[in-house]
Design a protein around this motif. Structure first.
Motif, mmCIF file in Angstrom:
data_model
loop_
_atom_site.group_PDB
_atom_site.id
_atom_site.type_symbol
_atom_site.label_atom_id
_atom_site.label_comp_id
_atom_site.label_asym_id
_atom_site.label_seq_id
_atom_site.Cartn_x
_atom_site.Cartn_y
_atom_site.Cartn_z
ATOM 1 N N ASP A 41 8.590 -30.933 -2.782
ATOM 2 C CA ASP A 41 9.955 -30.635 -3.258
ATOM 3 C C ASP A 41 10.863 -30.253 -2.093
ATOM 4 O O ASP A 41 11.455 -29.171 -2.061
ATOM 5 N N PHE A 42 10.960 -31.168 -1.138
ATOM 6 C CA PHE A 42 11.804 -30.984 0.049
ATOM 7 C C PHE A 42 11.394 -29.746 0.849
ATOM 8 O O PHE A 42 12.229 -28.959 1.297
ATOM 9 N N TYR A 43 10.071 -29.585 1.017
ATOM 10 C CA TYR A 43 9.485 -28.540 1.857
ATOM 11 C C TYR A 43 9.781 -27.133 1.345
ATOM 12 O O TYR A 43 9.864 -26.181 2.119
ATOM 13 N N THR A 44 9.922 -27.001 0.055
ATOM 14 C CA THR A 44 10.197 -25.679 -0.512
ATOM 15 C C THR A 44 8.928 -24.940 -0.936
ATOM 16 O O THR A 44 8.983 -23.747 -1.245
ATOM 17 N N HIS A 45 7.803 -25.647 -0.985
ATOM 18 C CA HIS A 45 6.560 -24.965 -1.334
ATOM 19 C C HIS A 45 5.373 -25.639 -0.651
ATOM 20 O O HIS A 45 5.445 -26.794 -0.233
ATOM 21 N N SER A 46 4.303 -24.887 -0.562
ATOM 22 C CA SER A 46 3.092 -25.392 0.078
ATOM 23 C C SER A 46 2.338 -26.312 -0.867
ATOM 24 O O SER A 46 2.388 -26.146 -2.087
ATOM 25 N N LYS A 47 1.646 -27.316 -0.292
ATOM 26 C CA LYS A 47 0.789 -28.196 -1.095
ATOM 27 C C LYS A 47 -0.444 -28.560 -0.262
ATOM 28 O O LYS A 47 -0.320 -29.142 0.823
ATOM 29 N N SER A 48 -1.593 -28.214 -0.776
ATOM 30 C CA SER A 48 -2.840 -28.462 -0.058
ATOM 31 C C SER A 48 -3.055 -29.951 0.174
ATOM 32 O O SER A 48 -2.786 -30.777 -0.715
ATOM 33 N N ALA A 49 -3.541 -30.290 1.354
ATOM 34 C CA ALA A 49 -3.800 -31.683 1.718
ATOM 35 C C ALA A 49 -5.295 -31.969 1.633
ATOM 36 O O ALA A 49 -6.123 -31.062 1.524
ATOM 37 N N GLY A 50 -5.610 -33.232 1.677
ATOM 38 C CA GLY A 50 -7.008 -33.648 1.620
ATOM 39 C C GLY A 50 -7.525 -34.108 2.964
ATOM 40 O O GLY A 50 -6.996 -33.735 4.021
ATOM 41 N N ARG A 51 -8.540 -34.956 2.923
ATOM 42 C CA ARG A 51 -9.177 -35.436 4.151
ATOM 43 C C ARG A 51 -8.263 -36.341 4.963
ATOM 44 O O ARG A 51 -8.541 -36.615 6.124
ATOM 45 N N ASP A 52 -7.165 -36.823 4.349
ATOM 46 C CA ASP A 52 -6.264 -37.719 5.069
ATOM 47 C C ASP A 52 -5.619 -37.046 6.279
ATOM 48 O O ASP A 52 -5.194 -37.727 7.219
ATOM 49 N N LEU A 53 -5.547 -35.720 6.270
ATOM 50 C CA LEU A 53 -4.965 -34.998 7.408
ATOM 51 C C LEU A 53 -6.028 -34.379 8.309
ATOM 52 O O LEU A 53 -5.693 -33.682 9.268
ATOM 53 N N GLU A 54 -7.280 -34.645 8.021
ATOM 54 C CA GLU A 54 -8.367 -34.014 8.764
ATOM 55 C C GLU A 54 -8.302 -34.308 10.251
ATOM 56 O O GLU A 54 -8.434 -33.408 11.085
ATOM 57 N N PHE A 55 -8.096 -35.577 10.595
ATOM 58 C CA PHE A 55 -8.081 -35.957 12.016
ATOM 59 C C PHE A 55 -6.962 -35.240 12.751
ATOM 60 O O PHE A 55 -7.167 -34.705 13.846
ATOM 61 N N TRP A 56 -5.762 -35.212 12.150
ATOM 62 C CA TRP A 56 -4.606 -34.593 12.803
ATOM 63 C C TRP A 56 -4.856 -33.114 13.061
ATOM 64 O O TRP A 56 -4.617 -32.618 14.164
ATOM 65 N N TYR A 57 -5.346 -32.408 12.071
ATOM 66 C CA TYR A 57 -5.623 -30.980 12.240
ATOM 67 C C TYR A 57 -6.738 -30.741 13.253
ATOM 68 O O TYR A 57 -6.672 -29.818 14.077
ATOM 69 N N ASN A 58 -7.782 -31.576 13.219
ATOM 70 C CA ASN A 58 -8.904 -31.410 14.146
ATOM 71 C C ASN A 58 -8.484 -31.606 15.594
ATOM 72 O O ASN A 58 -9.005 -30.948 16.501
ATOM 73 N N VAL A 59 -7.537 -32.524 15.814
ATOM 74 C CA VAL A 59 -7.033 -32.748 17.174
ATOM 75 C C VAL A 59 -6.474 -31.456 17.762
ATOM 76 O O VAL A 59 -6.626 -31.176 18.954
ATOM 77 N N PHE A 60 -5.857 -30.643 16.926
ATOM 78 C CA PHE A 60 -5.250 -29.395 17.383
ATOM 79 C C PHE A 60 -6.177 -28.188 17.183
ATOM 80 O O PHE A 60 -5.733 -27.039 17.215
ATOM 81 N N GLY A 61 -7.459 -28.474 16.979
ATOM 82 C CA GLY A 61 -8.444 -27.402 16.926
ATOM 83 C C GLY A 61 -8.475 -26.616 15.632
ATOM 84 O O GLY A 61 -8.949 -25.475 15.606
ATOM 85 N N ILE A 62 -7.968 -27.193 14.559
ATOM 86 C CA ILE A 62 -7.984 -26.526 13.255
ATOM 87 C C ILE A 62 -8.980 -27.276 12.361
ATOM 88 O O ILE A 62 -8.753 -28.441 12.013
ATOM 89 N N PHE A 63 -10.076 -26.618 11.992
ATOM 90 C CA PHE A 63 -11.164 -27.272 11.259
ATOM 91 C C PHE A 63 -11.338 -26.728 9.838
ATOM 92 O O PHE A 63 -12.120 -27.274 9.066
ATOM 93 N N ASP A 64 -10.638 -25.683 9.495
ATOM 94 C CA ASP A 64 -10.722 -25.092 8.163
ATOM 95 C C ASP A 64 -9.849 -25.905 7.201
ATOM 96 O O ASP A 64 -8.620 -25.865 7.282
ATOM 97 N N GLN A 65 -10.472 -26.644 6.284
ATOM 98 C CA GLN A 65 -9.723 -27.521 5.392
ATOM 99 C C GLN A 65 -8.809 -26.757 4.441
ATOM 100 O O GLN A 65 -7.868 -27.331 3.887
ATOM 101 N N SER A 66 -9.063 -25.479 4.247
ATOM 102 C CA SER A 66 -8.182 -24.690 3.375
ATOM 103 C C SER A 66 -6.792 -24.527 3.991
ATOM 104 O O SER A 66 -5.832 -24.158 3.298
ATOM 105 N N LEU A 67 -6.679 -24.799 5.294
ATOM 106 C CA LEU A 67 -5.388 -24.686 5.986
ATOM 107 C C LEU A 67 -4.605 -26.002 6.002
ATOM 108 O O LEU A 67 -3.441 -26.021 6.391
ATOM 109 N N PHE A 68 -5.247 -27.086 5.566
ATOM 110 C CA PHE A 68 -4.591 -28.388 5.588
ATOM 111 C C PHE A 68 -3.467 -28.386 4.547
ATOM 112 O O PHE A 68 -3.714 -28.178 3.356
ATOM 113 N N ASP A 69 -2.257 -28.665 4.991
ATOM 114 C CA ASP A 69 -1.105 -28.520 4.109
ATOM 115 C C ASP A 69 -0.059 -29.583 4.441
ATOM 116 O O ASP A 69 0.285 -29.770 5.606
#
Length: 282
Positions: free
Chosen positions: A147-175
């Motif tokens: 909703d135009f960045y007005t609230h958080s929404k959990s992401a799935g494995r599709d963002l795993e690579f991007w987060y892992n590149v920056f050293g973030i491996f906790d999937q609960s943080l994928f957003d």
């Protein structure tokens, strides 16, 4: 509040993008030895092969058609995560490079010559315009689901690579809210590189192109808006549920083809015609 909501705990990612933005400008515009490198590459004898150039263009168009086929079937994207990753590879990685290559081949074929430095600059610029399209789609997609960045929404494995590149491996943080916010910076970096490489192409070839400053500006603006246009097209193809099958095929085959054709025509437009060349020679 905005920074806390979007960037809390990931300021190292923000620093990465800001540094990348500054470095891309400094290296491509302010570092003078880069000009020398491009000029030296332009002097390397690379013979123009008409047949090879047309073969290269044909292969690029064939890859574009394969990409369009994969992107135009709604069922393919939703079959499984593995199918989605294949879709993503073609849509978000291959498509930008294919568009860049089609534009470069348009330039090389009309120019009937191959200056390595110029070709690398144009490939960098046109490819980055294509990459910007891919990430503009991310900005729109993530904005839609949050909703135009007005609230958080959990992401799935599709963002795993991007987060892992920056050293973030906790999937609960994928957003998607966080990812989409950073993708805005990604688009800025890509457009900065595209613009700087385009400007350097002009600056190095200024003597030949000096009578076409306005035309070069128009070409740049067309490439910029085409990048935005393709970003919306890719968004539609990555969010198929709001569109009919006919609409989906229209976006996949007609709109993507128009975007690729614009790259080709703009590449050709960066070459002076014979009449203009004679005027400069005189």
């Amino acid at each position: 509040m905005f920074l806390q909501t979007h960037f809390d705990g990931t300021y190292h990612i923000l620093a990465f993008y800001l540094i990348s933005l500054i470095l891309s400008f400094v290296i491509l515009v302010l570092v003078k030895p880069i000009d020398d490198v491009v000029n030296r590459l332009n002097k390397i004898e690379v013979g123009y092969r008409k047949r090879l150039s047309y073969i290269g263009l044909g292969v690029s168009i064939a890859l574009l058609l394969i990409t369009q086929l994969l992107m135009s079937f709604r069922e393919w994207r939703a079959m499984s995560f593995e199918h989605f990753m294949i879709f993503a590879a073609f849509a978000f990685i291959f498509l930008p490079e294919i568009c860049g290559l089609i534009g470069v081949y348009g330039y090389v074929i009309k120019n009937k010559g191959f200056k390595l430095g110029n070709v690398l600059l144009l490939l960098t610029s046109l490819s980055c315009f294509g990459w910007a399209s891919s990430n503009i789609h991310d900005v729109i997609w993530c904005g839609y689901v949050t909703d135009f960045y007005t609230h958080s929404k959990s992401a799935g494995r599709d963002l795993e690579f991007w987060y892992n590149v920056f050293g973030i491996f906790d999937q609960s943080l994928f957003d998607y809210q966080v990812f989409g916010s950073y993708t805005i910076f990604t688009v800025l970096v890509e457009l900065c590189i595209a613009t700087c490489a385009y400007y350097k192409f002009y600056r190095i070839n200024k003597k030949e192109l000096q009578k076409n400053k306005f035309e070069l500006l128009i070409i740049y603006l067309i490439l910029f808006f085409n990048s935005v246009f393709l970003g919306f097209v890719i968004y539609v193809l990555d969010y198929p549920w709001d569109y009919s099958v006919a609409q989906f095929f229209y976006f996949g085959f007609v709109q993507l083809s128009i975007g690729a054709l614009i790259y080709f025509l703009m590449g050709r437009s960066l070459v002076l015609n014979k009449k203009e060349k004679k005027e400069l020679d005189n």
